[in-house]
Design a protein around this motif. Structure first.
Motif, PDB file in Angstrom:
ATOM      1  N   ASN A  28       0.937  -1.211  -0.029  1.00 25.07           N
ATOM      2  CA  ASN A  28       0.027  -0.098   0.100  1.00 25.07           C
ATOM      3  C   ASN A  28       0.884   1.338   0.048  1.00 25.07           C
ATOM      4  N   TYR A  29       1.757   1.256   0.845  1.00 24.43           N
ATOM      5  CA  TYR A  29       2.793   2.359   1.012  1.00 24.43           C
ATOM      6  C   TYR A  29       3.572   2.498  -0.430  1.00 24.43           C
ATOM      7  N   GLN A  30       4.192   1.605  -0.900  1.00 22.75           N
ATOM      8  CA  GLN A  30       4.664   1.478  -2.218  1.00 22.75           C
ATOM      9  C   GLN A  30       3.920   2.072  -3.434  1.00 22.75           C
ATOM     10  N   THR A  31       2.766   1.743  -3.426  1.00 24.71           N
ATOM     11  CA  THR A  31       1.785   2.235  -4.404  1.00 24.71           C
ATOM     12  C   THR A  31       1.270   3.605  -4.173  1.00 24.71           C
ATOM     13  N   PHE A  32       0.819   3.899  -3.113  1.00 27.52           N
ATOM     14  CA  PHE A  32       0.065   5.014  -2.769  1.00 27.52           C
ATOM     15  C   PHE A  32       0.905   6.169  -2.170  1.00 27.52           C
ATOM     16  N   VAL A  33       2.041   6.052  -1.775  1.00 35.06           N
ATOM     17  CA  VAL A  33       3.011   6.894  -1.446  1.00 35.06           C
ATOM     18  C   VAL A  33       4.215   7.170  -2.514  1.00 35.06           C
ATOM     19  N   GLU A  34       4.986   6.039  -2.679  1.00 30.19           N
ATOM     20  CA  GLU A  34       6.105   6.133  -3.548  1.00 30.19           C
ATOM     21  C   GLU A  34       5.780   6.217  -5.097  1.00 30.19           C
ATOM     22  N   ILE A  36       1.973   6.530  -6.636  1.00 32.16           N
ATOM     23  CA  ILE A  36       1.122   7.449  -6.860  1.00 32.16           C
ATOM     24  C   ILE A  36       1.006   8.344  -5.469  1.00 32.16           C
ATOM     25  N   PRO A  37       1.529   9.509  -5.294  1.00 32.37           N
ATOM     26  CA  PRO A  37       1.674  10.464  -4.313  1.00 32.37           C
ATOM     27  C   PRO A  37       0.483  10.955  -3.731  1.00 32.37           C
ATOM     28  N   GLN A  38      -0.201   9.983  -3.226  1.00 33.32           N
ATOM     29  CA  GLN A  38      -1.656  10.354  -2.811  1.00 33.32           C
ATOM     30  C   GLN A  38      -1.562  10.528  -1.070  1.00 33.32           C
ATOM     31  N   HIS A  39      -0.292   9.762  -0.444  1.00 29.24           N
ATOM     32  CA  HIS A  39      -0.186  10.028   1.146  1.00 29.24           C
ATOM     33  C   HIS A  39       1.217  10.653   1.164  1.00 29.24           C
ATOM     34  N   LEU A  40       1.540  10.944   2.467  1.00 33.74           N
ATOM     35  CA  LEU A  40       2.844  11.677   2.795  1.00 33.74           C
ATOM     36  C   LEU A  40       3.849  10.438   3.260  1.00 33.74           C
ATOM     37  N   PRO A  41       4.959  10.471   3.075  1.00 36.38           N
ATOM     38  CA  PRO A  41       5.985   9.367   3.505  1.00 36.38           C
ATOM     39  C   PRO A  41       6.120   9.252   4.916  1.00 36.38           C
ATOM     40  N   ASN A  42       6.485   8.049   5.243  1.00 36.42           N
ATOM     41  CA  ASN A  42       6.731   7.977   6.762  1.00 36.42           C
ATOM     42  C   ASN A  42       7.951   7.132   7.011  1.00 36.42           C
ATOM     43  N   ASP A  44       8.317   4.191   8.658  1.00 33.14           N
ATOM     44  CA  ASP A  44       8.144   2.696   8.529  1.00 33.14           C
ATOM     45  C   ASP A  44       7.787   2.345   7.192  1.00 33.14           C
ATOM     46  N   ARG A  45       7.549   2.956   6.407  1.00 32.29           N
ATOM     47  CA  ARG A  45       7.181   2.625   4.920  1.00 32.29           C
ATOM     48  C   ARG A  45       5.970   1.601   5.089  1.00 32.29           C
ATOM     49  N   ARG A  46       5.166   1.844   5.778  1.00 34.08           N
ATOM     50  CA  ARG A  46       3.798   1.076   5.924  1.00 34.08           C
ATOM     51  C   ARG A  46       2.628   2.116   5.900  1.00 34.08           C
ATOM     52  N   LEU A  47       1.551   1.643   5.072  1.00 37.46           N
ATOM     53  CA  LEU A  47       0.632   2.633   5.126  1.00 37.46           C
ATOM     54  C   LEU A  47      -0.935   1.745   5.404  1.00 37.46           C
ATOM     55  N   VAL A  48      -1.293   1.936   6.561  1.00 36.74           N
ATOM     56  CA  VAL A  48      -2.358   1.206   7.151  1.00 36.74           C
ATOM     57  C   VAL A  48      -3.786   1.910   6.466  1.00 36.74           C
ATOM     58  N   ASP A  49      -4.562   1.409   5.605  1.00 33.49           N
ATOM     59  CA  ASP A  49      -5.726   2.031   5.399  1.00 33.49           C
ATOM     60  C   ASP A  49      -6.799   2.187   6.468  1.00 33.49           C
ATOM     61  N   LYS A  50      -7.414   3.558   6.387  1.00 30.37           N
ATOM     62  CA  LYS A  50      -8.335   3.756   7.398  1.00 30.37           C
ATOM     63  C   LYS A  50      -9.591   2.912   7.599  1.00 30.37           C
ATOM     64  N   PHE A  51      -9.876   2.375   6.632  1.00 30.78           N
ATOM     65  CA  PHE A  51     -10.875   1.222   6.631  1.00 30.78           C
ATOM     66  C   PHE A  51     -10.329  -0.049   6.890  1.00 30.78           C
ATOM     67  N   HIS A  52      -9.019  -0.122   7.165  1.00 27.70           N
ATOM     68  CA  HIS A  52      -8.690  -1.641   7.086  1.00 27.70           C
ATOM     69  C   HIS A  52      -9.257  -2.391   7.829  1.00 27.70           C
ATOM     70  N   ASN A  53      -9.938  -2.130   9.245  1.00 29.44           N
ATOM     71  CA  ASN A  53     -10.613  -3.295   9.866  1.00 29.44           C
ATOM     72  C   ASN A  53     -11.871  -3.798   9.205  1.00 29.44           C
ATOM     73  N   GLU A  54     -12.320  -2.938   8.353  1.00 27.29           N
ATOM     74  CA  GLU A  54     -13.611  -3.312   7.448  1.00 27.29           C
ATOM     75  C   GLU A  54     -13.518  -3.903   6.188  1.00 27.29           C
ATOM     76  N   ASN A  55     -12.092  -3.908   5.695  1.00 23.41           N
ATOM     77  CA  ASN A  55     -11.839  -4.223   4.173  1.00 23.41           C
ATOM     78  C   ASN A  55     -11.756  -5.623   4.366  1.00 23.41           C
ATOM     79  N   THR A  56     -12.279  -6.540   3.170  1.00 22.32           N
ATOM     80  CA  THR A  56     -11.665  -7.584   3.022  1.00 22.32           C
ATOM     81  C   THR A  56     -10.651  -7.616   1.690  1.00 22.32           C
ATOM     82  N   TYR A  57      -9.701  -8.132   2.051  1.00 19.43           N
ATOM     83  CA  TYR A  57      -8.446  -8.093   1.077  1.00 19.43           C
ATOM     84  C   TYR A  57      -8.428  -9.382   0.255  1.00 19.43           C
ATOM     85  N   ILE A  58      -8.454  -9.413  -1.045  1.00 17.28           N
ATOM     86  CA  ILE A  58      -8.105 -10.468  -1.959  1.00 17.28           C
ATOM     87  C   ILE A  58      -6.918 -10.254  -2.712  1.00 17.28           C
ATOM     88  N   ILE A  59      -5.951 -11.323  -2.273  1.00 14.67           N
ATOM     89  CA  ILE A  59      -4.381 -11.119  -2.588  1.00 14.67           C
ATOM     90  C   ILE A  59      -3.843 -12.404  -3.335  1.00 14.67           C
TER      91      ILE A  59
END
Length: 542
Positions: A28-34, A36-42, A44-59
């Motif tokens: 998520n960090y690689q995609t939407f920070v590095e 597509i500059p949608q979010h600011l860097p940090n 930890d180089r981890r980006l936890v989605d604000k809806f993470h607890n409600e998301n179903t992730y297909i991987i």
């Protein structure tokens, strides 16, 4: 594991492990920070989605590597509710909506089927949950793809400079159909695309050779077959200028076992030259046969010249009776000087033995001064694998000291066919050699090889072996740091080019091989070089 399906080597599943969620946050960090500059860097180089607890992730997993992910949730408010007033007014009477989010894919896997595997699993999940409409904010970089699937844009772009998104929706039924339609189109394009065989074996088989192989099987004791068998032997000897050859059911390694068996009867000291996987295999075979020998080993990719071989032997102060080596070391592409080796052995009174499996028919080969040489029906000869061959120029008799199946003299005594051998393989081999005798392609192969070397060098992909001591049929390249040979090989395979990259020693060294053992066209190779450059650029992210 909660697996949804498996596709080739990939596992597609619903994420349910802590380690999987951590990989999702990093992608998520690689995609939407590095990217597509949608979010600011940090840090930890981890980006936890604000809806993470409600998301179903297909991987999608390639082994333990996360190569793609997509999320879906059905709880309101959606992320689009926060950005678009009166969201429900933009689409009809759908009752059970969901929002598709966070489509992420590793750059190296974007040209393959990973997107289709994820989208197909997502469509089936949404149908199972009885969602009837899916919303999505699609990056403007992929609008064409989304429109081909059937997504309908609504509202104006949202986001910011460098990270604009188009709100879209689609009925879940149309989504499933659209993905299926595109998937089958991609498969059809892949099936129709010309597949260029750049492997060391199996090579592209000529239609006439295939026809000979599928002809009706006949008895290996029949008079007609025996005549054809001996004709095939004679043609093979003509091809390499040897007096005799015996054929065995098996691979090139079996042929080398036969050579070792003969050397065991001599009972005198020998020298083995090794600078690659197959030279080291000769050492292993010699050790198992208990041969009296010393090994002169060099770094993979280096060559041997007569002067240094003589110096090595003189330093040891031994009496040497035979020398055994690989003529073309196919793990690197090194081609030894056969004339120099045969002259050295003749001057020293030594018997020269060769593994010529990868050199016969790839380059001009003269075995007239060789004691024993191994070959195989596959590779540059252009037939199907399955027949091992041993060439020789001296009189030979059977011996009870070695296994009968490996006794070269026994085969000679029985006129070449002491045991069952496939008539189909023999007729295919005969036809392949007939084609070779009628049209040697050595100069053409060399011209194409030089073109490939030159073009690859312009994109930083240089052969590990100089052209001056390399076989034109094998170009071995080390991939740049940070570029996986396996991923590169996969990408090129998706484009229709079959390279050699799956052998354990190639994986370990991060090497790929371009082999011109079979029929290749100059224009085909020009396009290949263009695709290599594009793939490297894609993998480097520039």
């Amino acid at each position: 594991m909660n697996n949804l399906t498996e596709q080739n080597r990939f596992i597609i599943k619903i994420a349910d492990q802590k380690t999987e969620f951590d990989l999702i946050h990093r992608l998520n960090y690689q995609t939407f920070v590095e990217e597509i500059p949608q979010h600011l860097p940090n840090e930890d180089r981890r980006l936890v989605d604000k809806f993470h607890n409600e998301n179903t992730y297909i991987i999608c997993l390639d082994g333990e590597k996360l190569v793609g992910s997509i999320a879906v949730r059905g709880n309101r408010p959606f992320s689009l509710d926060e950005k678009i007033d009166h969201l429900d007014s933009y689409f009809g009477d759908y009752e059970n909506l969901c929002e598709i989010r966070l489509l992420m894919m590793d750059r190296k896997y974007r040209r393959g089927y990973v997107f289709y595997y994820l989208a197909d699993a997502l469509a089936r999940y949404c149908l199972e949950k009885k969602y009837d409409c899916a919303l999505m904010s699609g990056t403007t970089r992929q609008l064409k793809l989304y429109q081909h699937i059937g997504f309908i844009p609504f509202h104006y772009l949202i986001g910011k400079e460098g990270a604009y998104f188009q709100p879209m929706y689609i009925s879940v039924e149309n989504f499933a159909q659209g993905i299926g339609r595109l998937f089958h189109k991609k498969q059809a394009r892949q099936d129709l695309a010309k597949r260029v065989n750049l492997l060391p074996g199996p090579v592209e088989i000529h239609p006439a050779v295939k026809a000979a192989y599928v002809s009706e099987s006949v008895s290996h004791r029949g008079e007609v077959f025996l005549k054809d068998f001996h004709d095939a032997q004679n043609m093979l000897c003509t091809l390499v200028k040897a007096r005799k050859v015996e054929l065995f059911t098996g691979s090139g390694t079996l042929a080398n076992e036969v050579v070792a068996a003969q050397l065991s009867l001599i009972g005198k000291k020998g020298l083995i030259l090794a600078a690659g996987e197959f030279g080291e295999r000769l050492i292993q075979i010699a050790e198992r046969w208990g041969l009296d020998f010393q090994a002169f080993q060099k770094t993979w990719g280096e060559t041997f010249i007569p002067e240094e071989i003589i110096e090595f032997m003189d330093q040891k102060g031994e009496a040497w009776d035979w020398l055994w080596t690989v003529h073309c070391e196919s793990s690197t592409g090194v081609l030894l000087d056969l004339h120099g080796l045969s002259s050295l052995c003749q001057n020293r009174g030594m018997k020269l033995c060769l593994d010529a499996v990868s050199s016969i028919a790839a380059v001009p080969v003269d075995l007239s001064r060789v004691y024993l040489a191994s070959g195989a029906s596959g590779k540059a000869i252009g037939s199907l694998a399955g027949i091992a061959m041993v060439f020789y120029n001296h009189e030979i008799k059977p011996s009870h000291k070695i296994p009968i199946y490996l006794d070269l003299g026994y085969y000679h005594e029985k006129f070449g066919v002491p045991f069952t051998i496939s008539s189909n393989l023999v007729y295919a081999l005969k036809k392949a050699v007939q084609l070779l005798l009628g049209d040697h392609k050595f100069e053409k192969r060399k011209k194409i090889s030089l073109l490939i070397r030159k073009e690859l060098k312009t994109c930083g992909l240089e052969a590990i072996v100089p052209e001056s001591w390399s076989s034109p049929a094998i170009i071995t390249c080390a991939l740049p740091q940070g570029v996986s040979s396996q991923c590169f090989g996969d990408i090129m395979e998706q484009k229709g080019y079959h390279l050699s990259f799956r052998s354990s020693y190639l994986i370990e060294k991060n090497w790929i091989q371009i082999c011109l053992m079979g029929e290749v066209l100059l224009d085909e190779m020009k396009l290949f070089c263009t695709d290599v450059k594009a793939s490297l650029k894609e993998m480097r992210g520039n």
